[in-house]
Each structure stands twice: as C-alpha cells, then as structure tokens.
Enzyme design. Structure first.
Site, PDB file in Angstrom:
ATOM      1  N   GLU A   1       8.474 -14.066 -12.143  1.00 14.95           N
ATOM      2  CA  GLU A   1       7.710 -12.931 -11.605  1.00 14.95           C
ATOM      3  C   GLU A   1       7.222 -11.969 -12.690  1.00 14.95           C
ATOM      4  O   GLU A   1       6.162 -11.386 -12.538  1.00 14.95           O
ATOM      5  CB  GLU A   1       8.470 -12.196 -10.502  1.00 14.95           C
ATOM      6  CG  GLU A   1       9.679 -11.431 -10.941  1.00 14.95           C
ATOM      7  CD  GLU A   1      10.406 -10.765  -9.781  1.00 14.95           C
ATOM      8  OE1 GLU A   1       9.773 -10.328  -8.824  1.00 14.95           O
ATOM      9  OE2 GLU A   1      11.647 -10.673  -9.863  1.00 14.95           O
TER      10      GLU A   1
ATOM     11  N   ARG B   1       5.173   0.460  -6.090  1.00 17.02           N
ATOM     12  CA  ARG B   1       5.142  -0.384  -4.905  1.00 17.02           C
ATOM     13  C   ARG B   1       4.224  -1.594  -5.095  1.00 17.02           C
ATOM     14  O   ARG B   1       4.331  -2.569  -4.360  1.00 17.02           O
ATOM     15  CB  ARG B   1       4.668   0.423  -3.695  1.00 17.02           C
ATOM     16  CG  ARG B   1       5.630   1.539  -3.325  1.00 17.02           C
ATOM     17  CD  ARG B   1       4.965   2.509  -2.376  1.00 17.02           C
ATOM     18  NE  ARG B   1       4.739   1.947  -1.070  1.00 17.02           N
ATOM     19  CZ  ARG B   1       5.602   1.991  -0.068  1.00 17.02           C
ATOM     20  NH1 ARG B   1       6.758   2.580  -0.238  1.00 17.02           N
ATOM     21  NH2 ARG B   1       5.315   1.464   1.100  1.00 17.02           N
TER      22      ARG B   1
ATOM     23  N   TRP C   1      -2.848  -2.626  -1.670  1.00 17.52           N
ATOM     24  CA  TRP C   1      -2.410  -3.967  -2.061  1.00 17.52           C
ATOM     25  C   TRP C   1      -3.115  -4.905  -1.099  1.00 17.52           C
ATOM     26  O   TRP C   1      -2.828  -4.906   0.098  1.00 17.52           O
ATOM     27  CB  TRP C   1      -0.891  -4.056  -1.926  1.00 17.52           C
ATOM     28  CG  TRP C   1      -0.301  -5.319  -2.479  1.00 17.52           C
ATOM     29  CD1 TRP C   1      -0.039  -5.607  -3.788  1.00 17.52           C
ATOM     30  CD2 TRP C   1       0.131  -6.461  -1.733  1.00 17.52           C
ATOM     31  NE1 TRP C   1       0.529  -6.849  -3.889  1.00 17.52           N
ATOM     32  CE2 TRP C   1       0.637  -7.402  -2.658  1.00 17.52           C
ATOM     33  CE3 TRP C   1       0.134  -6.794  -0.375  1.00 17.52           C
ATOM     34  CZ2 TRP C   1       1.139  -8.636  -2.265  1.00 17.52           C
ATOM     35  CZ3 TRP C   1       0.632  -8.017   0.008  1.00 17.52           C
ATOM     36  CH2 TRP C   1       1.132  -8.928  -0.934  1.00 17.52           C
TER      37      TRP C   1
ATOM     38  N   CYS D   1       0.828  -1.205   0.000  1.00 15.62           N
ATOM     39  CA  CYS D   1       0.000   0.000   0.000  1.00 15.62           C
ATOM     40  C   CYS D   1       0.863   1.257   0.000  1.00 15.62           C
ATOM     41  O   CYS D   1       1.975   1.265   0.527  1.00 15.62           O
ATOM     42  CB  CYS D   1      -0.859   0.042   1.255  1.00 15.62           C
ATOM     43  SG  CYS D   1      -1.885  -1.411   1.434  1.00 15.62           S
TER      44      CYS D   1
ATOM     45  N   ASN E   1      -1.581   1.617   5.908  1.00 12.06           N
ATOM     46  CA  ASN E   1      -0.665   0.642   5.325  1.00 12.06           C
ATOM     47  C   ASN E   1      -0.220  -0.266   6.462  1.00 12.06           C
ATOM     48  O   ASN E   1       0.133   0.220   7.530  1.00 12.06           O
ATOM     49  CB  ASN E   1       0.529   1.399   4.711  1.00 12.06           C
ATOM     50  CG  ASN E   1       1.601   0.473   4.183  1.00 12.06           C
ATOM     51  OD1 ASN E   1       1.392  -0.731   4.076  1.00 12.06           O
ATOM     52  ND2 ASN E   1       2.747   1.040   3.839  1.00 12.06           N
ATOM     53  N   GLY E   2      -0.243  -1.578   6.257  1.00  9.66           N
ATOM     54  CA  GLY E   2       0.153  -2.505   7.318  1.00  9.66           C
ATOM     55  C   GLY E   2      -0.964  -3.507   7.574  1.00  9.66           C
ATOM     56  O   GLY E   2      -1.895  -3.633   6.784  1.00  9.66           O
TER      57      GLY E   2
ATOM     58  N   HIS F   1      18.443 -36.572  -9.935  1.00 11.93           N
ATOM     59  CA  HIS F   1      17.792 -37.033  -8.704  1.00 11.93           C
ATOM     60  C   HIS F   1      16.309 -36.665  -8.680  1.00 11.93           C
ATOM     61  O   HIS F   1      15.689 -36.659  -7.624  1.00 11.93           O
ATOM     62  CB  HIS F   1      18.507 -36.458  -7.479  1.00 11.93           C
ATOM     63  CG  HIS F   1      19.940 -36.887  -7.404  1.00 11.93           C
ATOM     64  ND1 HIS F   1      20.302 -38.193  -7.119  1.00 11.93           N
ATOM     65  CD2 HIS F   1      21.094 -36.221  -7.625  1.00 11.93           C
ATOM     66  CE1 HIS F   1      21.619 -38.293  -7.164  1.00 11.93           C
ATOM     67  NE2 HIS F   1      22.125 -37.104  -7.469  1.00 11.93           N
TER      68      HIS F   1
ATOM     69  N   LYS G   1       6.551  -3.902  -4.542  1.00  9.00           N
ATOM     70  CA  LYS G   1       7.972  -3.587  -4.484  1.00  9.00           C
ATOM     71  C   LYS G   1       8.481  -3.632  -3.052  1.00  9.00           C
ATOM     72  O   LYS G   1       9.596  -4.037  -2.784  1.00  9.00           O
ATOM     73  CB  LYS G   1       8.197  -2.195  -5.084  1.00  9.00           C
ATOM     74  CG  LYS G   1       9.647  -1.759  -5.131  1.00  9.00           C
ATOM     75  CD  LYS G   1      10.386  -2.521  -6.200  1.00  9.00           C
ATOM     76  CE  LYS G   1      11.864  -2.230  -6.223  1.00  9.00           C
ATOM     77  NZ  LYS G   1      12.613  -3.271  -6.948  1.00  9.00           N
TER      78      LYS G   1
ATOM     79  N   GLU H   1      18.180 -16.774  -9.299  1.00  6.50           N
ATOM     80  CA  GLU H   1      17.775 -15.398  -9.579  1.00  6.50           C
ATOM     81  C   GLU H   1      17.169 -15.303 -10.985  1.00  6.50           C
ATOM     82  O   GLU H   1      16.158 -14.625 -11.190  1.00  6.50           O
ATOM     83  CB  GLU H   1      18.995 -14.476  -9.420  1.00  6.50           C
ATOM     84  CG  GLU H   1      18.773 -13.018  -9.736  1.00  6.50           C
ATOM     85  CD  GLU H   1      17.653 -12.351  -8.929  1.00  6.50           C
ATOM     86  OE1 GLU H   1      17.144 -12.926  -7.960  1.00  6.50           O
ATOM     87  OE2 GLU H   1      17.270 -11.233  -9.308  1.00  6.50           O
TER      88      GLU H   1
ATOM     89  N   LYS I   1      13.367 -14.098 -11.769  1.00  2.00           N
ATOM     90  CA  LYS I   1      13.058 -12.983 -12.683  1.00  2.00           C
ATOM     91  C   LYS I   1      12.033 -13.446 -13.716  1.00  2.00           C
ATOM     92  O   LYS I   1      11.072 -12.748 -13.984  1.00  2.00           O
ATOM     93  CB  LYS I   1      14.310 -12.486 -13.422  1.00  2.00           C
ATOM     94  CG  LYS I   1      15.310 -11.692 -12.623  1.00  2.00           C
ATOM     95  CD  LYS I   1      14.876 -10.307 -12.235  1.00  2.00           C
ATOM     96  CE  LYS I   1      14.223 -10.301 -10.893  1.00  2.00           C
ATOM     97  NZ  LYS I   1      15.012 -10.126  -9.736  1.00  2.00           N
TER      98      LYS I   1
HETATM   99  C1  F6R Z   1      12.365  -9.930  -6.877  1.00  2.00           C
HETATM  100  C2  F6R Z   1      12.296  -8.987  -5.792  1.00  2.00           C
HETATM  101  C3  F6R Z   1      11.946  -9.488  -4.445  1.00  2.00           C
HETATM  102  C4  F6R Z   1      12.724  -8.717  -3.369  1.00  2.00           C
HETATM  103  C5  F6R Z   1      12.230  -9.127  -1.974  1.00  2.00           C
HETATM  104  C6  F6R Z   1      13.032  -8.450  -0.881  1.00  2.00           C
HETATM  105  O1  F6R Z   1      12.730  -9.316  -8.064  1.00  2.00           O
HETATM  106  O2  F6R Z   1      12.499  -7.822  -5.977  1.00  2.00           O
HETATM  107  O3  F6R Z   1      12.138 -10.853  -4.327  1.00  2.00           O
HETATM  108  O4  F6R Z   1      14.078  -8.988  -3.518  1.00  2.00           O
HETATM  109  O5  F6R Z   1      10.891  -8.773  -1.837  1.00  2.00           O
HETATM  110  O6  F6R Z   1      12.951  -7.074  -0.982  1.00  2.00           O
HETATM  111  P1  F6R Z   1      14.039  -6.144  -0.308  1.00  2.00           P
HETATM  112  O7  F6R Z   1      15.322  -6.373  -0.996  1.00  2.00           O
HETATM  113  O8  F6R Z   1      13.516  -4.743  -0.502  1.00  2.00           O
HETATM  114  O9  F6R Z   1      14.086  -6.536   1.140  1.00  2.00           O
END
Ligand code: F6R
Length: 610
Positions: free
Chosen positions: A490, A27, A75, A2, A100-101, A506, A605, A483, A487
């Site tokens: 997501e 966000r 959100w 949010c 927010n929360g 395995h 985000k 990673e 990517k």
């Molecule tokens: C993936 C991504 C998330 C963040 C995770 C932690 O692309 O961005 O997996 O890495 O939510 O976020 P931070 O680094 O802000 O603690």
C-alpha cells in the site's frame, strides 16, 4: 474518503474551512473545493484537482470571504477525480452542497431531473442531491424543509452540508451512514467529518446520529431525528488538542505512529490490568457475565484489522479453547452463514466508520448471537455506538493511511479479551499472571525492536528496484506476514503477497528467482525447523531471503540470505513484536521510492462506502 467541513460564523470562515480540509487530508482524497456565501449573498466557489495546498494557493490569489461556507475533499467513487466532479456542487447559483457517501439511486434521480429540465455539469452521484434541494426550494423557500424533502428521495449513504443564497446565515447538515460532527463555538457553529478538522476552533462536539438533520444558524442549533422530531444530542468535550494531529518532528505521520507504539501500547493497557489480572469490565459493565457464556467467537473486520482478527483467533483457540472464525466484512455480508450457539461477535475497526464492518454489525444483530463487541480506536464512532460491548484501543489519532499503532493496540485489546474469556474456560490465575507480565513487558520490548531501524533501512535498499515480493509465515505468523505484505504494497506500490510457508511448493515457488525478494519472520518456535526447510527451498531456486529471526533461531546471514536478529524471545506477544520490523521495512522502502507515504494513491483512511 471524502471529508466535509462547514461553518456559520460572524467572521470570515474561509481560513477555518481551509485548515479543516488540511486536517482531513489523511482520510485520502483527489480533489478539493470550497464555497462561500459572501456579504452580497452571492455564492463563490474554488475547486482544484489535487491537494489542499493548491486550493490554498488559488484562494490566496483570489480570496473568498464570508461568514457561511462549506468545503470538501473528494475521494472519487462516481466519476473521475477531476475538476468538474469536485465538490461543492452548485445548482443555479443558489444552492451549494457537499456530500460524503454514495447515492445509490442517482441514475433514476438523474433521469427524472433531466426530464424536468435540470442540466448536469458533473458525472457525480452528488449532483442529484443539490438539484433536489433547489427543486424543493421552489415550492417552499425553506432550506430545512428542502433538505427533508431531498433526503426522502435519497437511497444509500450520505453526510451532507447545504447552503442557500436566500438564507445566508443558515447551514443544514444531514447524516445517514456517513459520519458527521457538529462543532460548537461561541456564537458560531461548524460541521466536519471528524473532530480533528475542528480542533483549532473548538473542543465541544455533538456527534450526529444516523438519520439526524441539523438546522444550524450562527446562534442556534436544532437537531431533528429520523422522524423529524426535535432531539437533544449530548455535547462531548474532546480531550484531544489541536496538536494531536501534528508530526512531532517526524518526516511522516506513519513514522511518528510507528515510533509511538511503545507509548500507545502503554496507554492502551492503562487501567486494564489490576493486581496481575485483566479488568474484564473494561469491555463493558456486563462483559464478565457475557464472557462466562461464550461458546464461539466470530471476528469480522477489513484490511489490517482483519489481520488482527486472524492473530486473535489463534490465541483464542490455543489459550481459551474456544472456536473462532474470522471473516472479511465484505464477504460475510453476502454469504449465507451459520451462527453457532452462544457466539460472541467481535468487530475490529480503527476508525469505527468502515462501511462494510458497520453493515456486518447490523447484519449480526439480525442473527441470534450472545452479544456484539466493538474493538475500536475512535470513541464516538458509529461502531462503538451500535455494539453492545465496547473496548477502546486508546492508540490516539492515527493519521497515516497505513495502519500501524492501531493494529498493535488492537492486538493488545484482543489479547485482553482472550484472557478474559479463557479465565472461564480453564485458565488458571497463575497462567493469567504470566500473560499479564508478558503484556506489561510489551512497551519496552517494542522499543528495543524500534532500535533496529538503521539495519532495516539498509535492508530496504535492496527492495527499491523490485516489483514483487513474497512474505512467508507459519501459524500465528502467517497473518503477521500478511500484514507485512499489505504494508509494503500500500505505501511502496510493490506487489507483495503473503503465503503460509508450507504452501510455497504448492504453487508460489514457481515465482521465485533472484528478482523476487522473499521476506520471512522466523521466531524460535515449534515451527522454526519446518520454516527453515521452506526457506531452503527458496534458496535452492536462487531466491533472496530477508529474515527477521530471534537471536536464538540459529539462522545466519550468508550468500543470498540477509538476517536481522531481533531480541524477540518467543511468547504470545511475538506476533506484535515481529510486526514492527515489517512496518519499518515497508516505510523505508517507500521513502527510498519517494512515495506519498501518509496518503498513498487511491487509498482512504476511513472507508465509508461499501
Ligand atoms: C491498511 C489499512 C486498512 C484498514 C481497513 C479497515 O493499512 O489501514 O486496510 O485496516 O481499511 O479500516 P478500519 O480498521 O478503520 O475499519
């Protein structure tokens, strides 16, 4: 997660709120709304299920005008992402509130309020807060006191903005566990979840601390701490300008951020290297003396930041010979763990507001450790305020939900950390000089790899009709593969999993057929021959291979094998270099699929709830 924006000003604040919401879009959210107190002291509200642009359109059709207002992007956590659950929530046409929360005791409060005659119009946890403010105002008609009375009842995390028709030039904000900043204008004040939202109207900010409540009027701001004592909080002048959050001609923020990595890495290294040596004091004034004592390292993070931790653990054990254990924050929180003597806790987070990582930092403080270090991209975040040592990645604002430049600059910071610790554990000055040279070569080498973008775009076409993909790596390249898989899943919504290449036979080999693309990174290192055998296992089952290999790796394109050879001479920087093509692959697949790249569905985000 949010986003909150609010303002008290002499001018009409609705354009400021709408622009602020637009700037908080990154966000992640699913509905949006704003409430304004008009000149007749009436609350007016517009909400939409969908994007801020729709809110703007509705606002254009029937504009709201007034000097006091609050706005929100939601959100969904409690209740569906629909119109009735969108914020602001209003109680009896008098009080409007954004939150927010998560209010953990909302069910109990809802039951009490229902018994007291309140009716609920949403399924949210937030509505109990607006009712509580209204209820408190009936005994004492003062918004500040009503907010104090309300937060006493709330368990969980919140950032709140509240307005009241009876006090039209007042906005009260509160923060516990969720971020909130105050923007200082001339004869006007603003609140927001982060500074980006307010950059068009101010550069001056106060970062509220946990437990703070701010009483905001047009010409006066008073901040109270958790004990309800008046406190002075420092004013910070942001160096960011309003354009820091634009796309600079790129189609998506993610593309801009991928391509800004050479620059971000260079910025990240600035002042951190001197005369061929790492400047350890960049981690904090007493960092050097702490690093001398480190006997073990525990890294805690989530998502992409966790992958950075896994790579750093390999470096640390190999270069510094210090045992290192990496944990996912949400797992660490709920298990009984043992802390080895003289352990340095390292928390990695782009945002510095990730609830699980923050909670893990709090928990680590209860254990006997040597010290805590935050590796973070946001200077005034909760994480940097709480940790003993702080290293800022200086990647610049990262707006795309999928983390790219934050990851590579975290790795730069972690490598500097490894060298700073290794220096006290046998690393010679000559070796350090070599590592520093490798670091300094990074911006140019990343730039070279970005030049493979057209080839990677062509490769991406093969993925557009696929539903699954496997990513393989060995050693330090397993987290690189993880990673890459994260990517891809997501932003393109293709199910992707990463495996240690040696694990293939395995279990996961059963999945391999001509409909399952297998992506692997094949640098020319001591594991290359082993990796090649694993890849032959895939080929033998009709699996199609997509390889990123060193020019010297001696793997060639052939039937069912698509190789892009990159100029990635193998050294300790290789995990950073090999991440770049995987970012580009995910990006182009998502573009071909027409996905919402910067704001993938269901994601946020800044994950400020556990
Ligand atoms: C993936 C991504 C998330 C963040 C995770 C932690 O692309 O961005 O997996 O890495 O939510 O976020 P931070 O680094 O802000 O603690």
């Amino acid at each position: 997660m949010c986003g909150i924006v609010g303002a008290v000003a002499q001018r009409d604040v609705s354009p400021i709120l709408l622009e602020g919401l637009k700037r908080l879009e990154y966000r992640g959210y699913d509905s949006a709304g704003l409430a304004i107190l008009n000149e007749n002291k009436k609350l007016q509200r517009i909400r939409v299920q969908g994007k801020v642009n729709e809110l703007r359109r509705e606002h254009q059709a029937s504009p709201l005008k007034g000097g006091t207002g609050i706005a929100h992007t939601r959100w969904a956590t409690h209740g569906k992402p629909n119109l009735i659950n969108a914020h602001p929530h209003i109680c009896r046409d008098q009080v409007a509130l954004v939150h927010n929360g998560i209010i953990e005791n909302h069910e109990e409060l809802r039951a009490k309020q229902t018994a007291a005659g309140f009716q609920f119009s949403s399924e949210t946890d937030t509505e109990v807060a607006v009712n509580a403010v209204y209820e408190a105002l009936q005994t004492s008609p003062d918004l500040l006191k009503a907010v104090f009375a309300t937060i006493k009842q709330l368990e969980g995390a919140y950032a709140l903005g509240v307005i009241n028709t009876e006090e039209p030039e007042r906005l009260v904000a509160a923060r516990k566990g969720s971020p909130l900043v105050i923007g200082i204008g001339i004869g006007e004040y603003f609140i927001a979840s982060d500074v980006f939202a307010l950059l068009p109207v101010t550069q001056k900010f106060i970062f509220l601390e946990d437990g703070d409540v701010a009483d905001i009027k047009r010409d006066k701001l008073v901040i109270y701490d958790a004990n309800q004592e008046i406190v002075e909080r420092p004013i910070n002048v942001s160096e960011l300008n309003a354009d820091a959050a634009d796309k600079a001609g790129y189609r998506h923020y993610m593309m801009k951020e991928i391509f800004s990595q050479p620059n971000a890495i260079a910025e990240s290294l600035e002042n951190r290297i001197d005369d061929g040596k790492v400047v350890a004091s960049e981690f904090g004034q007493n960092a050097e003396s702490i690093f001398k004592q480190v006997k073990a390292v525990k890294i805690i993070a989530c998502g992409t930041s966790y992958h950075a931790g896994l790579i750093a653990a390999t470096w640390l054990e190999e270069i510094a010979q210090i045992p290192c254990h990496v944990e996912i924050a949400s797992e660490y929180l709920y298990r009984k763990s043992v802390v080895a003597e003289d352990t340095l806790f390292v928390f990695i987070s782009q945002s510095g507001e990730t609830a699980d990582t923050l909670a893990a930092l709090q928990l680590s403080k209860e254990k006997k450790s040597l010290s805590t270090l935050a590796i973070c991209n946001v200077a005034e975040s909760s994480l940097t305020r709480e940790a003993d040592l702080v290293y800022l990645t200086h990647a610049g604002p990262e707006i795309g939900v999928a983390s790219t430049k934050a990851f590579t600059t975290q790795l730069v910071g972690l490598f500097l950390l490894v060298v700073s610790i290794a220096r006290h554990n046998g690393l010679s000055l000559e070796e350090e000089n070599v590592f520093v040279k490798e670091l300094e070569s990074l911006p140019g080498r990343v730039n070279q790899i970005l030049q493979y973008k057209d080839e990677i775009e062509t490769m991406a076409k093969d993925f557009s009709d696929k539903h699954h993909a496997l990513f393989l790596g060995r050693g330090v390249f397993l987290p690189v593969a993880m990673e890459g898989a994260l990517k891809l899943k997501e932003i393109s919504y293709i199910h992707a999993e990463a495996y240690a290449a040696g694990e293939l036979k395995h279990g996961p080999l059963a999945l391999v057929d001509d409909d399952m693309p297998v992506v692997a990174v094949a640098p020319n290192n001591n594991l290359l021959d082993k990796l090649k055998s694993n890849l032959r296992e895939v080929q033998a089952r009709g699996g199609k291979l997509y390889l990123f290999a060193d020019k010297s790796s001696q793997v060639e394109s052939s039937e069912g094998v698509y190789v892009i050879k990159i100029n990635g001479v193998y050294d300790f920087m290789a995990p950073i270099l090999y991440t770049i093509p995987l970012q580009l692959l995910a990006y182009y697949v998502a573009v071909i699929k027409g996905a919402d790249i910067d704001q993938p569905r269901n994601l946020a985000k800044c994950v400020t709830v556990e």
